[in-house]
Design a protein around this motif. Structure first.
Motif, mmCIF file in Angstrom:
data_model
loop_
_atom_site.group_PDB
_atom_site.id
_atom_site.type_symbol
_atom_site.label_atom_id
_atom_site.label_comp_id
_atom_site.label_asym_id
_atom_site.label_seq_id
_atom_site.Cartn_x
_atom_site.Cartn_y
_atom_site.Cartn_z
ATOM 1 N N THR A 188 51.679 -0.655 27.756
ATOM 2 C CA THR A 188 52.816 -1.211 27.012
ATOM 3 C C THR A 188 53.217 -0.322 25.842
ATOM 4 O O THR A 188 54.314 -0.463 25.298
ATOM 5 C CB THR A 188 52.542 -2.656 26.538
ATOM 6 O OG1 THR A 188 51.344 -2.684 25.751
ATOM 7 C CG2 THR A 188 52.409 -3.602 27.725
ATOM 8 N N TYR A 189 52.354 0.630 25.476
ATOM 9 C CA TYR A 189 52.703 1.629 24.465
ATOM 10 C C TYR A 189 53.734 2.624 25.020
ATOM 11 O O TYR A 189 54.361 3.349 24.269
ATOM 12 C CB TYR A 189 51.440 2.362 24.003
ATOM 13 C CG TYR A 189 51.646 3.288 22.820
ATOM 14 C CD1 TYR A 189 52.115 2.792 21.601
ATOM 15 C CD2 TYR A 189 51.349 4.636 22.912
ATOM 16 C CE1 TYR A 189 52.290 3.638 20.508
ATOM 17 C CE2 TYR A 189 51.513 5.480 21.822
ATOM 18 C CZ TYR A 189 51.986 4.980 20.627
ATOM 19 O OH TYR A 189 52.163 5.814 19.546
ATOM 20 N N HIS A 190 53.939 2.626 26.309
ATOM 21 C CA HIS A 190 54.926 3.491 26.961
ATOM 22 C C HIS A 190 56.257 2.772 27.202
ATOM 23 O O HIS A 190 57.149 3.327 27.834
ATOM 24 C CB HIS A 190 54.374 3.996 28.297
ATOM 25 C CG HIS A 190 53.259 4.995 28.145
ATOM 26 N ND1 HIS A 190 51.975 4.612 27.826
ATOM 27 C CD2 HIS A 190 53.251 6.335 28.245
ATOM 28 C CE1 HIS A 190 51.217 5.700 27.756
ATOM 29 N NE2 HIS A 190 51.969 6.760 27.995
ATOM 30 N N GLN A 229 53.917 -2.668 22.855
ATOM 31 C CA GLN A 229 52.537 -2.815 22.389
ATOM 32 C C GLN A 229 52.500 -3.092 20.888
ATOM 33 O O GLN A 229 51.590 -3.714 20.397
ATOM 34 C CB GLN A 229 51.745 -1.539 22.743
ATOM 35 C CG GLN A 229 50.279 -1.569 22.397
ATOM 36 C CD GLN A 229 49.983 -0.964 21.038
ATOM 37 O OE1 GLN A 229 50.824 -0.387 20.372
ATOM 38 N NE2 GLN A 229 48.743 -1.133 20.604
ATOM 39 N N LEU A 283 56.180 5.009 18.270
ATOM 40 C CA LEU A 283 56.213 6.365 18.809
ATOM 41 C C LEU A 283 57.239 7.122 17.988
ATOM 42 O O LEU A 283 58.309 6.587 17.700
ATOM 43 C CB LEU A 283 56.691 6.369 20.272
ATOM 44 C CG LEU A 283 55.699 6.179 21.385
ATOM 45 C CD1 LEU A 283 56.423 6.075 22.724
ATOM 46 C CD2 LEU A 283 54.684 7.296 21.424
ATOM 47 N N THR A 287 59.806 1.526 18.360
ATOM 48 C CA THR A 287 58.781 0.485 18.359
ATOM 49 C C THR A 287 58.498 0.091 19.798
ATOM 50 O O THR A 287 59.385 -0.334 20.526
ATOM 51 C CB THR A 287 59.233 -0.739 17.547
ATOM 52 O OG1 THR A 287 59.529 -0.307 16.213
ATOM 53 C CG2 THR A 287 58.139 -1.797 17.505
ATOM 54 N N THR A 288 57.257 0.234 20.200
ATOM 55 C CA THR A 288 56.874 -0.061 21.576
ATOM 56 C C THR A 288 56.583 -1.546 21.765
ATOM 57 O O THR A 288 56.361 -2.272 20.790
ATOM 58 C CB THR A 288 55.624 0.747 21.972
ATOM 59 O OG1 THR A 288 54.506 0.279 21.201
ATOM 60 C CG2 THR A 288 55.838 2.247 21.758
ATOM 61 N N PRO A 332 48.062 4.841 21.857
ATOM 62 C CA PRO A 332 48.426 3.985 20.720
ATOM 63 C C PRO A 332 47.535 4.150 19.493
ATOM 64 O O PRO A 332 47.838 3.608 18.441
ATOM 65 C CB PRO A 332 48.324 2.577 21.285
ATOM 66 C CG PRO A 332 47.423 2.678 22.448
ATOM 67 C CD PRO A 332 47.566 4.064 22.990
ATOM 68 N N ALA A 342 52.818 -0.620 18.342
ATOM 69 C CA ALA A 342 52.670 0.611 17.572
ATOM 70 C C ALA A 342 53.883 1.513 17.803
ATOM 71 O O ALA A 342 54.495 1.482 18.866
ATOM 72 C CB ALA A 342 51.391 1.335 17.970
ATOM 73 N N ASP A 375 52.501 10.434 19.494
ATOM 74 C CA ASP A 375 51.826 9.141 19.473
ATOM 75 C C ASP A 375 51.076 8.915 18.164
ATOM 76 O O ASP A 375 51.065 9.767 17.275
ATOM 77 C CB ASP A 375 50.917 8.982 20.702
ATOM 78 C CG ASP A 375 49.774 9.984 20.765
ATOM 79 O OD1 ASP A 375 49.340 10.498 19.707
ATOM 80 O OD2 ASP A 375 49.305 10.250 21.887
ATOM 81 N N ALA A 420 47.313 -2.462 26.731
ATOM 82 C CA ALA A 420 47.812 -1.913 25.466
ATOM 83 C C ALA A 420 48.306 -0.486 25.663
ATOM 84 O O ALA A 420 49.364 -0.108 25.144
ATOM 85 C CB ALA A 420 46.724 -1.955 24.397
ATOM 86 N N LEU A 421 47.576 0.294 26.412
ATOM 87 C CA LEU A 421 47.981 1.675 26.669
ATOM 88 C C LEU A 421 49.311 1.718 27.415
ATOM 89 O O LEU A 421 50.223 2.462 27.043
ATOM 90 C CB LEU A 421 46.907 2.408 27.471
ATOM 91 C CG LEU A 421 47.318 3.810 27.896
ATOM 92 C CD1 LEU A 421 47.276 4.758 26.718
ATOM 93 C CD2 LEU A 421 46.467 4.317 29.016
#
Length: 193
Positions: free
Chosen positions: A116-118, A146, A150, A143-144, A192, A148, A163, A113-114
Motif C-alpha cells: 500500500t506504500y506503492h 499506507q 513518497l 501521501t500513500t 515505507p 507514509a 522512499d 504495508a509495503l
C-alpha cells in the motif's frame, strides 16, 4: 528448491536500503522491457488495476504479492488509484530471505504495508506528478494509502521516487490506464521505513 512468485514478491517488499538506493543507468534490456510493457498496455483494453497487472508478465511478482496480502479485491475496487508498480526486475533487487519472510502468514501486515506504500488515492497521470513537482519548487510529496509519504523529484525528464528510507526508484513507464486508475511502472521497490 523452487522459488515461488509469492516468495519473490515478499522479498521485493522488504528491499534493503542498499538495494533501494542503488541506481544503475538504464540498459538496453531495461529499455526493451519498457517497450514491451508499453506495447502490451497499448493493445489491451483497460480493465482494473489488477487486470492490468495480471495481463502483463512483467508484473507477475507484484500479482503474487498482492494475492498473498489479499489486496486483489481492494485494487480491483472503484478507486481511483495511482499505483507505482514494481516490475519483476525491481523485485529481483530485494534480498531473497527478506522477501521470503514477507510472504509468510505471520508477516502479512508488513507485506500489506509495503504494497500500500506503492499506492496513492486518486488518479495522478504523469503530467499531474510533473506539475506537482514543478509547483512544489522541485519536490512533490505524495501521501500513500499506507500513510507514509513518497517524495517525487525530476532528474531530467525522469520522475524519481524517494522512499522513507532514502531509497530511490525511477519511473520507467507512465500512464498505463485502468478502469479504476492509472499504473506507472518503477524499477525499484520503495520502502515505507
Amino acid at each position: 528448491m523452487r522459488i515461488s512468485p509469492k516468495f519473490l514478491l515478499t522479498t521485493a517488499a522488504i528491499v534493503t536500503l542498499a538495494a533501494c538506493s542503488s541506481e544503475a543507468p538504464p540498459t538496453a534490456a531495461d529499455e526493451s522491457s519498457a517497450d514491451a510493457m508499453m506495447d502490451s498496455a497499448e493493445t489491451a483494453e483497460p480493465g482494473t488495476i489488477v487486470d492490468v497487472a495480471v495481463g502483463n508478465p512483467d508484473f507477475s511478482t507484484l500479482v503474487t504479492a498482492v494475492t498473498a496480502a489479499d489486496l486483489g479485491a481492494t485494487l480491483a475496487g472503484e478507486g481511483p488509484f495511482t499505483v507505482f508498480a514494481p516490475t519483476n526486475e525491481a523485485f529481483d533487487k530485494v534480498d531473497p530471505a527478506t522477501l521470503s519472510a514477507l510472504l509468510t502468514p505471520e508477516k502479512k501486515a508488513d507485506l500489506t504495508a509495503l504494497l500500500t506504500y506503492h499506492v496513492v488515492a486518486g488518479e495522478l497521470k504523469a503530467a499531474d506528478v510533473v506539475k506537482a513537482i514543478t509547483d512544489g519548487g522541485g519536490t512533490a510529496t505524495l501521501t500513500t494509502v499506507q500513510g507514509a509519504p513518497l517524495k517525487a523529484t525530476l532528474e531530467g525528464d525522469t520522475v524519481i521516487l524517494e522512499d522513507a528510507a532514502g531509497g530511490k526508484s525511477k519511473v520507467i513507464l507512465t500512464d498505463v490506464d485502468a478502469s479504476n486508475g492509472v499504473v506507472h511502472a518503477i524499477d525499484t521497490v520503495v520502502m515505507p521505513g
